[in-house]
Design a protein around this motif. Structure first.
Motif, PDB file in Angstrom:
ATOM      1  N   SER A   1       0.857  -1.197   0.000  1.00  0.00           N
ATOM      2  CA  SER A   1       0.000   0.000   0.000  1.00  0.00           C
ATOM      3  C   SER A   1       0.880   1.230   0.000  1.00  0.00           C
ATOM      4  O   SER A   1       1.889   1.274   0.708  1.00  0.00           O
ATOM      5  CB  SER A   1      -0.860   0.064   1.264  1.00  0.00           C
ATOM      6  N   LEU A   2       0.461   2.208  -0.775  1.00  0.00           N
ATOM      7  CA  LEU A   2       1.208   3.471  -0.840  1.00  0.00           C
ATOM      8  C   LEU A   2       0.211   4.604  -0.937  1.00  0.00           C
ATOM      9  O   LEU A   2      -0.807   4.475  -1.635  1.00  0.00           O
ATOM     10  CB  LEU A   2       2.041   3.517  -2.125  1.00  0.00           C
ATOM     11  N   THR A   3       0.497   5.729  -0.288  1.00  0.00           N
ATOM     12  CA  THR A   3      -0.300   6.931  -0.556  1.00  0.00           C
ATOM     13  C   THR A   3       0.629   7.943  -1.207  1.00  0.00           C
ATOM     14  O   THR A   3       1.742   8.184  -0.731  1.00  0.00           O
ATOM     15  CB  THR A   3      -0.902   7.524   0.734  1.00  0.00           C
TER      16      THR A   3
ATOM     17  N   ARG B   1       7.858  11.036   2.717  1.00  0.00           N
ATOM     18  CA  ARG B   1       7.320  11.510   4.006  1.00  0.00           C
ATOM     19  C   ARG B   1       7.158  10.372   5.006  1.00  0.00           C
ATOM     20  O   ARG B   1       6.926  10.615   6.169  1.00  0.00           O
ATOM     21  CB  ARG B   1       5.961  12.175   3.788  1.00  0.00           C
ATOM     22  N   ARG B   2       7.206   9.138   4.529  1.00  0.00           N
ATOM     23  CA  ARG B   2       7.188   7.988   5.447  1.00  0.00           C
ATOM     24  C   ARG B   2       8.439   7.178   5.160  1.00  0.00           C
ATOM     25  O   ARG B   2       8.666   6.787   4.011  1.00  0.00           O
ATOM     26  CB  ARG B   2       5.937   7.121   5.218  1.00  0.00           C
ATOM     27  N   SER B   3       9.219   6.961   6.183  1.00  0.00           N
ATOM     28  CA  SER B   3      10.478   6.254   5.998  1.00  0.00           C
ATOM     29  C   SER B   3      10.222   4.858   5.411  1.00  0.00           C
ATOM     30  O   SER B   3       9.337   4.132   5.883  1.00  0.00           O
ATOM     31  CB  SER B   3      11.185   6.169   7.353  1.00  0.00           C
ATOM     32  N   GLY B   4      10.957   4.502   4.388  1.00  0.00           N
ATOM     33  CA  GLY B   4      10.802   3.179   3.766  1.00  0.00           C
ATOM     34  C   GLY B   4       9.884   3.205   2.550  1.00  0.00           C
ATOM     35  O   GLY B   4       9.851   2.250   1.774  1.00  0.00           O
ATOM     36  N   ALA B   5       9.150   4.305   2.374  1.00  0.00           N
ATOM     37  CA  ALA B   5       8.167   4.349   1.272  1.00  0.00           C
ATOM     38  C   ALA B   5       8.850   4.355  -0.102  1.00  0.00           C
ATOM     39  O   ALA B   5       8.346   3.764  -1.060  1.00  0.00           O
ATOM     40  CB  ALA B   5       7.258   5.558   1.418  1.00  0.00           C
ATOM     41  N   LEU B   6       9.997   5.001  -0.175  1.00  0.00           N
ATOM     42  CA  LEU B   6      10.702   5.079  -1.474  1.00  0.00           C
ATOM     43  C   LEU B   6      11.083   3.691  -1.972  1.00  0.00           C
ATOM     44  O   LEU B   6      10.818   3.333  -3.131  1.00  0.00           O
ATOM     45  CB  LEU B   6      12.005   5.857  -1.302  1.00  0.00           C
ATOM     46  N   LEU B   7      11.706   2.939  -1.064  1.00  0.00           N
ATOM     47  CA  LEU B   7      12.167   1.603  -1.439  1.00  0.00           C
ATOM     48  C   LEU B   7      10.971   0.700  -1.777  1.00  0.00           C
ATOM     49  O   LEU B   7      11.022  -0.105  -2.708  1.00  0.00           O
ATOM     50  CB  LEU B   7      12.960   1.020  -0.265  1.00  0.00           C
ATOM     51  N   GLN B   8       9.914   0.885  -1.009  1.00  0.00           N
ATOM     52  CA  GLN B   8       8.712   0.084  -1.262  1.00  0.00           C
ATOM     53  C   GLN B   8       8.140   0.419  -2.648  1.00  0.00           C
ATOM     54  O   GLN B   8       7.760  -0.468  -3.416  1.00  0.00           O
ATOM     55  CB  GLN B   8       7.671   0.377  -0.179  1.00  0.00           C
TER      56      GLN B   8
ATOM     57  N   ASN C   1      -2.525  10.728   5.114  1.00  0.00           N
ATOM     58  CA  ASN C   1      -1.269  11.443   4.854  1.00  0.00           C
ATOM     59  C   ASN C   1      -0.508  10.758   3.727  1.00  0.00           C
ATOM     60  O   ASN C   1      -0.550   9.534   3.596  1.00  0.00           O
ATOM     61  CB  ASN C   1      -0.393  11.448   6.113  1.00  0.00           C
ATOM     62  N   ALA C   2       0.205  11.572   2.970  1.00  0.00           N
ATOM     63  CA  ALA C   2       0.957  11.008   1.837  1.00  0.00           C
ATOM     64  C   ALA C   2       2.269  10.382   2.309  1.00  0.00           C
ATOM     65  O   ALA C   2       2.936  10.933   3.178  1.00  0.00           O
ATOM     66  CB  ALA C   2       1.245  12.112   0.826  1.00  0.00           C
ATOM     67  N   ASP C   3       2.599   9.207   1.707  1.00  0.00           N
ATOM     68  CA  ASP C   3       3.917   8.597   1.930  1.00  0.00           C
ATOM     69  C   ASP C   3       4.952   9.285   1.052  1.00  0.00           C
ATOM     70  O   ASP C   3       6.106   9.450   1.429  1.00  0.00           O
ATOM     71  CB  ASP C   3       3.894   7.114   1.522  1.00  0.00           C
ATOM     72  N   LEU C   4       4.514   9.629  -0.158  1.00  0.00           N
ATOM     73  CA  LEU C   4       5.428  10.213  -1.148  1.00  0.00           C
ATOM     74  C   LEU C   4       4.732  11.402  -1.804  1.00  0.00           C
ATOM     75  O   LEU C   4       3.508  11.373  -1.992  1.00  0.00           O
ATOM     76  CB  LEU C   4       5.768   9.187  -2.239  1.00  0.00           C
ATOM     77  N   VAL C   5       5.503  12.406  -2.189  1.00  0.00           N
ATOM     78  CA  VAL C   5       4.945  13.575  -2.882  1.00  0.00           C
ATOM     79  C   VAL C   5       5.743  13.790  -4.161  1.00  0.00           C
ATOM     80  O   VAL C   5       6.987  13.788  -4.132  1.00  0.00           O
ATOM     81  CB  VAL C   5       5.045  14.839  -1.995  1.00  0.00           C
TER      82      VAL C   5
END
Ligand SMILES: CC(C)(COP(=O)(O)OP(=O)(O)OC[C@H]1O[C@@H](n2cnc3c(N)ncnc32)[C@H](O)[C@@H]1OP(=O)(O)O)[C@@H](O)C(=O)NCCC(=O)NCCS
Length: 413
Positions: A323-325, A389-396, A357-361
């Motif tokens: 899941s990603l926002t 904005r959420r640690s780990g979201a980029l790699l995910q 809230n967004a994980d990535l912008v």
């Protein structure tokens, strides 16, 4: 003076093409004009062409072609392929392209085309409209003297050198099957294949007409082909041609190895050039001396502009569940700006707007570049173009979006 953008009438196609040619500083022969008209009539593009008019005079042109773009999965989505974009030099920088682009995005949405794609004449033009480069094309040059391959699997198939008529019968099927598998590709229409073979039958830039070789697997099914031209040169030791591979497409690994082996072991050849190749080229690993394959240039290929973000994100597959926002900013189509929740489960992807809230912008042009899986979120983030904005979201996001094989488009339009 006021300029109005509207669809062209069918009898204005000639004026449309002449305006387009003038903007590109090209003259167009009566033969080319007739061929262009024929192809556009056959493919229905004429109904999708718009022009900017000053009175009755065409001063700007643009059109779209309906395509199915292959996306990771493989799956396909309906897109508008934007083409023939021009504004006469005497009318430039007054917002005419901007207006034509707005109109085309509206029409595409009405037709259910969820993204727009194009090839850009200049890299500076289309980012402002939310397009991002999503496929890339490399040009390779290979010195073939004493070239050798590492031991590869035994190929039980066979190669046949065929004439253009035979090629026309068999090659489109191979190429279009490949296009339905490779992210970033578009199957080519029959009328465009006619044009492709007509062009292949002409000498170009001092090069011969095209030669065609088809590979068949051990069950005698066509599964790959190469088209190439040659330029003659003579050394005191004998002829030393340069071969230019205009297209090499393989549906199997055996066909790929066999077709490259054929090209690199042609007699009387010292150099092989290949343009519009994918960035990942297994040939590099196949040669005992990988330095023989020199990358002489890399450029952008298809630019992608997402118009319906949820439909696009649901339309492709992902390498893993998750899941990603994602907050997307879209200055040209502000209605798209917002946060989207992407849920990828074992049965596919769901995407909708969210208040979470967004994980990535990121911007919509960056999402266009990432969409086909050939560019990583991490790469853009290192360029400050994606904010985590959420640690780990980029790699995910990298793990989910990446395509194991680089997106590649061989259909120009
Ligand atoms: C590219 C082209 C269609 C642009 O048309 P245009 O009507 O001048 O574009 P617009 O006035 O709508 O430009 C919008 C913005 O893009 C900028 N822009 C457009 N084309 C540009 C270019 N080639 N180089 C630099 N900036 C460009 C404009 O300066 C303007 O910026 P602003 O909003 O900050 O003022 C026109 O220059 C052209 O026909 N070029 C030759 C043919 C060509 O390359 N076609 C594109 C085929 S893919």
């Amino acid at each position: 003076m006021s300029v109005e953008v509207r669809p062209i009438a069918p009898d204005q196609l000639g004026a449309f093409i002449r305006a387009f040619s003038a903007a590109f500083l090209e003259t167009i022969s009566p033969d080319d004009l007739r061929q262009w008209q024929r192809t556009w009539e056959r493919t229905g593009v004429i109904d999708r062409a718009i022009a900017a008019y000053d009175g009755d005079t065409i001063v700007g042109t643009s059109a779209t072609k309906p395509f199915q773009l292959t996306v990771p999965g493989p799956a396909s989505i309906p897109v508008a392929g934007v083409t023939a974009v021009s504004v006469l030099p005497t009318y430039r920088r007054r917002g005419i392209l901007t207006e034509m682009t707005r109109r085309e995005f509206e029409s595409a949405r009405h037709r259910g085309e969820i993204a727009a794609i194009l090839y850009a004449s200049e890299g500076v033009i289309y980012g402002r409209y939310g397009y991002g480069p999503a496929t890339f094309a490399a040009h390779y040059s290979i010195t073939t003297d004493r070239v050798a391959f590492v031991p590869a699997v035994q190929d039980g198939g066979m190669l046949a050198l065929v004439d253009a008529a035979e090629g026309r019968r068999r090659i489109p099927e191979i190429a279009n099957r490949h296009s339905r598998l490779r992210p970033g590709s578009i199957p080519r229409a029959e009328a465009n294949w006619d044009d492709w073979f007509e062009d292949a039958g002409k000498e170009h830039d001092g090069m011969s007409e095209a030669f065609f070789v088809i590979h068949q697997d051990r069950n005698r099914h066509d599964d790959g082909f190469v088209a190439y031209r040659s330029t003659g040169a003579s050394l005191p030791t004998g002829p030393r041609n340069t071969v230019t591979v205009t297209r090499l497409t393989a549906l199997s690994d055996e066909a790929y190895v066999s077709l490259w082996g054929y090209v690199l072991h042609l007699d009387l050849v010292g150099e092989v050039n290949a343009g519009n190749r994918p960035l990942q080229e297994p040939l590099r690993w196949l040669m005992t001396d990988p330095r023989r394959l020199r990358t002489t240039s890399v450029g952008d290929g298809l630019w992608v502009r997402l118009l319906d973000i949820p439909a696009c994100l649901e339309g492709r597959h992902y390498l893993c569940v998750g899941s990603l926002t994602v907050e997307v900013r879209d200055a040209f189509c502000p209605a798209n700006t917002g946060t989207y929740a992407l849920e990828v489960g074992p049965n596919g992807a769901r995407c909708a707007r969210t208040n979470l809230n967004a994980d990535l912008v990121l911007g919509v042009a960056q999402l266009g570049s990432l969409y086909l899986g050939g560019v990583s979120f991490s790469e853009l983030a290192h360029g400050t173009l994606v904010e985590e904005r959420r640690s780990g979201a980029l790699l995910q996001a990298d793990r989910m979006f990446m395509s194991p094989i680089a997106p590649w488009c061989t259909t120009d339009f």
